[in-house]
Design a protein around this motif. Structure first.
Motif, mmCIF file in Angstrom:
data_model
loop_
_atom_site.group_PDB
_atom_site.id
_atom_site.type_symbol
_atom_site.label_atom_id
_atom_site.label_comp_id
_atom_site.label_asym_id
_atom_site.label_seq_id
_atom_site.Cartn_x
_atom_site.Cartn_y
_atom_site.Cartn_z
ATOM 1 N N SER A 56 0.705 -1.007 -0.214
ATOM 2 C CA SER A 56 0.024 0.219 -0.053
ATOM 3 C C SER A 56 1.008 1.171 -0.045
ATOM 4 N N THR A 57 0.552 2.458 -0.628
ATOM 5 C CA THR A 57 1.156 3.607 -0.973
ATOM 6 C C THR A 57 0.456 4.582 -0.528
ATOM 7 N N ASN A 58 1.302 5.660 -0.015
ATOM 8 C CA ASN A 58 0.751 6.817 0.409
ATOM 9 C C ASN A 58 1.708 8.229 -0.186
ATOM 10 N N TYR A 59 1.300 8.997 -0.648
ATOM 11 C CA TYR A 59 1.878 10.134 -1.441
ATOM 12 C C TYR A 59 1.404 11.570 -0.733
ATOM 13 N N ALA A 60 2.470 12.361 -0.745
ATOM 14 C CA ALA A 60 2.185 13.773 -0.437
ATOM 15 C C ALA A 60 1.316 14.313 -1.909
ATOM 16 N N ASP A 61 0.253 15.214 -1.514
ATOM 17 C CA ASP A 61 -0.171 15.729 -2.585
ATOM 18 C C ASP A 61 0.450 16.479 -3.724
ATOM 19 N N SER A 62 1.415 16.911 -3.185
ATOM 20 C CA SER A 62 2.464 17.650 -4.404
ATOM 21 C C SER A 62 3.192 16.734 -5.145
ATOM 22 N N GLY A 65 1.034 11.391 -8.722
ATOM 23 C CA GLY A 65 1.183 11.639 -10.193
ATOM 24 C C GLY A 65 2.392 11.789 -10.838
ATOM 25 N N ARG A 66 3.354 11.999 -10.004
ATOM 26 C CA ARG A 66 4.829 12.224 -10.665
ATOM 27 C C ARG A 66 5.593 11.558 -9.951
ATOM 28 N N PHE A 67 5.758 11.073 -8.849
ATOM 29 C CA PHE A 67 6.919 10.053 -7.752
ATOM 30 C C PHE A 67 5.798 8.703 -7.734
ATOM 31 N N THR A 68 6.823 7.615 -7.897
ATOM 32 C CA THR A 68 6.500 6.343 -7.511
ATOM 33 C C THR A 68 7.473 5.728 -6.606
ATOM 34 N N VAL A 69 6.757 5.275 -5.463
ATOM 35 C CA VAL A 69 7.689 4.623 -4.495
ATOM 36 C C VAL A 69 7.340 3.137 -4.556
ATOM 37 N N SER A 70 8.720 2.184 -4.547
ATOM 38 C CA SER A 70 8.360 0.848 -4.785
ATOM 39 C C SER A 70 9.506 0.437 -3.629
ATOM 40 N N ARG A 71 9.441 -0.988 -3.299
ATOM 41 C CA ARG A 71 10.363 -1.554 -2.446
ATOM 42 C C ARG A 71 10.737 -3.139 -2.715
ATOM 43 N N ASP A 72 11.601 -3.744 -2.152
ATOM 44 C CA ASP A 72 12.214 -5.071 -2.314
ATOM 45 C C ASP A 72 12.238 -5.351 -1.071
ATOM 46 N N ASN A 73 11.303 -6.127 -0.422
ATOM 47 C CA ASN A 73 11.296 -6.205 1.043
ATOM 48 C C ASN A 73 12.286 -7.565 1.420
ATOM 49 N N ALA A 74 12.662 -8.264 0.517
ATOM 50 C CA ALA A 74 13.606 -9.437 0.671
ATOM 51 C C ALA A 74 15.001 -8.692 0.749
ATOM 52 N N LYS A 75 15.353 -7.680 -0.122
ATOM 53 C CA LYS A 75 16.460 -7.022 0.150
ATOM 54 C C LYS A 75 16.709 -5.677 1.026
ATOM 55 N N ASN A 76 15.654 -5.590 1.711
ATOM 56 C CA ASN A 76 15.355 -4.119 2.432
ATOM 57 C C ASN A 76 15.934 -2.913 1.770
ATOM 58 N N MET A 77 15.299 -2.813 0.634
ATOM 59 C CA MET A 77 15.603 -1.629 -0.057
ATOM 60 C C MET A 77 14.261 -1.028 -0.443
ATOM 61 N N VAL A 78 14.297 0.319 -0.567
ATOM 62 C CA VAL A 78 13.172 1.076 -1.171
ATOM 63 C C VAL A 78 13.704 2.233 -2.259
ATOM 64 N N PHE A 79 12.829 2.465 -3.216
ATOM 65 C CA PHE A 79 13.242 3.173 -4.372
ATOM 66 C C PHE A 79 12.232 4.394 -4.503
ATOM 67 N N LEU A 80 12.342 5.344 -4.949
ATOM 68 C CA LEU A 80 11.838 6.783 -5.444
ATOM 69 C C LEU A 80 11.890 6.802 -6.664
ATOM 70 N N GLN A 81 11.126 6.793 -7.383
ATOM 71 C CA GLN A 81 11.132 7.119 -9.020
ATOM 72 C C GLN A 81 10.602 8.582 -9.235
ATOM 73 N N MET A 82 11.146 9.683 -9.476
ATOM 74 C CA MET A 82 10.590 11.025 -9.255
ATOM 75 C C MET A 82 10.679 11.663 -10.994
ATOM 76 N N ASN A 83 9.503 11.829 -11.413
ATOM 77 C CA ASN A 83 9.370 12.492 -12.821
ATOM 78 C C ASN A 83 8.982 13.658 -12.630
ATOM 79 N N SER A 84 8.995 14.441 -13.944
ATOM 80 C CA SER A 84 8.369 15.668 -14.103
ATOM 81 C C SER A 84 8.706 16.681 -12.809
#
Length: 115
Positions: A56-62, A65-84
């Motif tokens: 489940s994801t949650n984003y700041a209003d700002s 539609g531009r940012f996407t958060v994802s994760r890899d639980n097994a590797k204990n990693m989190v990512f943030l793709q930032m566009n526009s």
């Protein structure tokens, strides 16, 4: 023993994209959620995006539609793709792991959006 290390920050032009990564050194147990926060000069640290272990994801209003958060639980990693990207996205971005035993924070990575 456990440290979170962010990477991928840098200088980008408005409208550009950037991908942030956060990796945990050592073992982190019972991670319920991972996320990103940011702090701009002279402002309070604010939530950017979070993702639970179940996805489940949650984003700041700002950033919706531009940012996407994802994760890899097994590797204990989190990512943030930032566009526009916009100049107002300029800030130090911090990685966060929320666990049953408390929160872990990274040292932050600078993201500067400027022409």
């Amino acid at each position: 023993q456990v440290q979170l290390v962010e990477s991928g920050g840098g200088l980008v032009q408005p409208g550009g994209s950037l991908r942030l990564s956060c990796a945990a050194s050592g073992s982190v147990f019972s991670v319920n959620a991972m996320g990103w926060y940011r702090q701009a000069p002279g402002k309070e640290r604010e939530l950017v995006a979070t993702i639970t272990r179940g996805g489940s994801t949650n984003y700041a209003d700002s950033v919706k539609g531009r940012f996407t958060v994802s994760r890899d639980n097994a590797k204990n990693m989190v990512f943030l793709q930032m566009n526009s990207l916009k100049p107002e996205d300029t800030a130090v971005y911090y990685c966060n792991f929320a666990t049953l035993w408390g929160d872990y924070w990274g040292q932050g990575t600078q993201v500067t959006v400027s022409s």
